[in-house]
Design an enzyme around this catalytic site. Structure first.
Site, PDB file in Angstrom:
ATOM      1  N   SER A 512       0.851  -1.190  -0.026  1.00  9.75           N
ATOM      2  CA  SER A 512       0.002   0.112   0.069  1.00  9.75           C
ATOM      3  C   SER A 512       0.987   1.319   0.154  1.00  9.75           C
ATOM      4  O   SER A 512       2.153   1.081  -0.198  1.00  9.75           O
ATOM      5  CB  SER A 512      -0.951   0.052   1.178  1.00  9.75           C
ATOM      6  N   HIS A 513       0.159   2.246   0.229  1.00 11.45           N
ATOM      7  CA  HIS A 513       0.853   3.568   0.185  1.00 11.45           C
ATOM      8  C   HIS A 513       2.203   3.673   1.137  1.00 11.45           C
ATOM      9  O   HIS A 513       2.185   3.325   2.334  1.00 11.45           O
ATOM     10  CB  HIS A 513       0.007   4.889   0.434  1.00 11.45           C
ATOM     11  N   GLY A 514       3.309   3.925   0.670  1.00  6.29           N
ATOM     12  CA  GLY A 514       4.631   3.966   1.177  1.00  6.29           C
ATOM     13  C   GLY A 514       5.295   2.822   1.277  1.00  6.29           C
ATOM     14  O   GLY A 514       6.743   2.810   1.711  1.00  6.29           O
TER      15      GLY A 514
END
Length: 592
Positions: A512-514
């Protein structure tokens, strides 16, 4: 008896005299030796100073024998006449800036920490920064990305940091060669923001990495329409000063002023895109890297005004609604609020703004490029007119990077999604899609994208024409329109004008994000990474390094498209667990 006594006295006197004489001799010997050593050191320093001032400064000069220690002390100094006895000394003129660093023998990397490029005016922290004069590091071996003594005030808990935070860290490979030729100069990547971890994968590929702290949040992006307040986008101004510092001093550390890349992840990536859109026409940057930045290339990247939230925060923190000494005056506005907040502790201010759920982003300025109009969110891409192309910088390559589940962590952290009924999810999706495309495209996109039926607990969700959806699928839907679709559209517009824009979307399990940045910064011996994750991290590092050095992330080949559309030109890593493959699509034809 008297004779013997006289002899004893004479003997003792003689012994005492000889002892005193020997002591005086030793004293003068030590004194002369000390004076000689001092003059020898002075002479040696003078000769070295003459050499340094009459020739090109040495990047790294190693003195003494080599050691097996993993870390050695290094001096990063602007003054060649400083006499410091260390294993490794770096003599460079950087506006009289001095900082300490470490030598990492594992990867042959030199790290310099806490270099001041500007000062924040503590009396006026929202105002313009001040130039640095004769600055010396007082923090020792300080990592600007993690040490709260030098990093900027955080917009997230626990809201630590300091106002005078305009510092940068520099990481490079050590060398001791003649750097007078352009062939030896190394490309530079300026990475915005406080990133945790190491970028050794980039440094090991011959890139000089400079991590820059700049004012963010309320101290960096005050947006208003009050002409009395000359504060506007100080965070962007800080980035400009950091770029100026790098370009002025690049040749001092063998940096190539013709190959400077600006990069950032997430909110920092938004700032990179903002700088590219508004200021690329006058900056000496030849490449940009934008990782996982939502709503890239759109008007949503900027906010028009946050004056009201500043006034509200100031009142919560004790500012009277009207001046105490002039009750006839009107209510206080953003000018008075900023003046009042200048003397409030940053932690208290950040806490109040966090409670008010305000997000500060770069403020809109004069549009130097119509790219945001050509491919802005809410407009269908119908091709690029020739008149629009003249406003798009086609000479500067841009690398965009996303993961396929950027929005997944937001969905997982929001309980409203976990317990929402079908009509709630449909309303959320329609709200997101309506901001970007015409209404008739909503149903069409749902039919194409959502194909994985699942149950969440005991509930079945049918937000799109009777099809069921789970949280992961919902995350992908929102990701496509928050991250991937806007980026794809700006790439289409730019490539239509002949620009070199590259877009890569990573698809690996549970990402996911990051996670892309986390992998890039992971250590080589990090045990919690799988074999494939290490391969993925090395692949990301290789692509970024190649892009910084050469201007394109992979080796060019026939029929290779330099950009992506909504469904084309996607680089998928994790097609198989142990193999990194590249999948490209050009005009509907998939090549492997």
């Amino acid at each position: 008896m008297c004779v013997n006594r006289v002899r004893s006295i004479v003997s003792l006197t003689l012994i005492a005299y000889l002892s005193v004489l020997m002591g005086v001799s030793v004293y003068f010997y030590v004194l002369i030796e000390s004076v000689y050593q001092q003059f020898s050191d002075m002479s040696e320093n003078y000769v070295q100073l003459v050499k340094d001032t009459s020739s090109t400064p040495i990047v790294v000069a190693t003195h003494g024998h080599s050691t097996n220690r993993s870390h050695q002390s290094v001096l990063f100094t602007a003054r060649a006449d400083v006499n410091i006895s260390m294993e490794t000394i770096l003599h460079v003129e950087f506006n009289y800036t001095t900082a300490l660093g470490t030598m990492d023998d594992t990867f042959n990397i030199i790290n310099f920490y806490g270099l001041k490029y500007r000062h924040v005016d503590l009396i006026d922290p929202f105002g313009n920064s001040l130039p640095v004069v004769n600055s010396k590091s007082s923090f020792g071996f300080t990592d600007c990305s993690s040490d709260e003594r030098v990093r900027c005030p955080s917009t997230r808990r626990p809201f630590t940091g300091t106002l005078d935070c305009l510092t940068l860290d520099m990481h490079m490979q050590s060398w001791n060669r003649d750097r007078s030729t352009d062939h030896f100069k190394r490309p530079i990547i300026i990475w915005l923001g406080e990133i945790m971890g190491s970028l050794w994968r980039l440094i090991g590929n011959g890139v000089i990495v400079i991590r820059v702290n700049y004012r963010r949040g309320v101290y960096g992006f005050v947006c208003h329409r009050d002409e009395r307040l000359p504060y506007y986008n100080q965070g962007v101004n800080d980035v400009m000063h950091a770029i100026e510092w790098v370009t002025e001093n690049a040749e001092r550390f063998a940096g190539d002023t013709k190959r400077i890349t600006l990069a950032g992840h997430g909110d920092d990536g938004k700032v990179v895109e903002y700088v590219r859109m508004y200021h690329s026409h006058h900056l000496p940057l030849d490449k940009y890297i934008v990782m996982s930045a939502a709503e890239t290339g759109s008007r949503d990247l900027t906010c028009s005004s946050n004056s009201n939230i500043l006034v509200t925060a100031a009142r919560i923190l004790g500012m009277p609604s009207v001046p105490v000494h002039d009750t006839t005056a009107g209510e206080r506005g953003v000018y008075d609020a900023v003046r009042y907040l200048s003397f409030i502790e940053p932690k208290r201010l950040m806490e109040r703004l966090y409670d008010l759920k305000e997000i500060f982003q770069p403020c809109p300025g004069e549009i130097r490029s119509t790219a945001s109009d050509v491919n802005g969110l809410g407009k269908a891409f119908e091709g690029v007119d020739s008149d629009d192309c003249k406003f798009i910088n086609t000479d500067t390559p841009v690398l965009y990077m996303n993961t396929l589940n950027e929005y997944a962590n937001k969905v997982k952290l929001d309980d409203s999604f976990m317990h929402a009924r079908a009509h709630t999810l449909r309303r959320v999706i329609e709200h997101v899609l309506a901001r970007r495309f015409k209404p008739h495209r909503v149903t069409r996109y749902c039919n194409v994208t959502i194909s994985e039926p699942a149950e969440i607990g005991s509930e079945r969700y049918e937000p799109c024409d009777g099809e069921v959806i789970n949280v992961e699928s919902l995350g992908r839907v929102l990701t496509d329109f928050e991250y991937i679709a806007p980026t794809s559209r700006i790439c289409e517009a730019a490539v239509g004008c002949g620009a070199s824009f590259y877009h890569y979307v990573y698809d690996f399990k549970n990402a996911s994000h990051g996670d892309d940045l986390r992998l890039l910064m992971s250590e080589h011996d990090q045990r919690n990474l799988t074999k494939f994750e290490r391969q993925l991290a090395d692949g990301i590092g290789m692509m970024i390094s190649r892009f910084v050095r050469r201007g394109y992330p992979v080796v060019k080949r026939d029929n290779w498209c330099s950009s992506t559309s909504l469904v084309a030109q996607i680089m998928e890593i994790n097609t198989t667990p142990n193999v990194i493959t590249t999948q490209t699509q050009v005009r509907g034809t998939v090549e492997r």
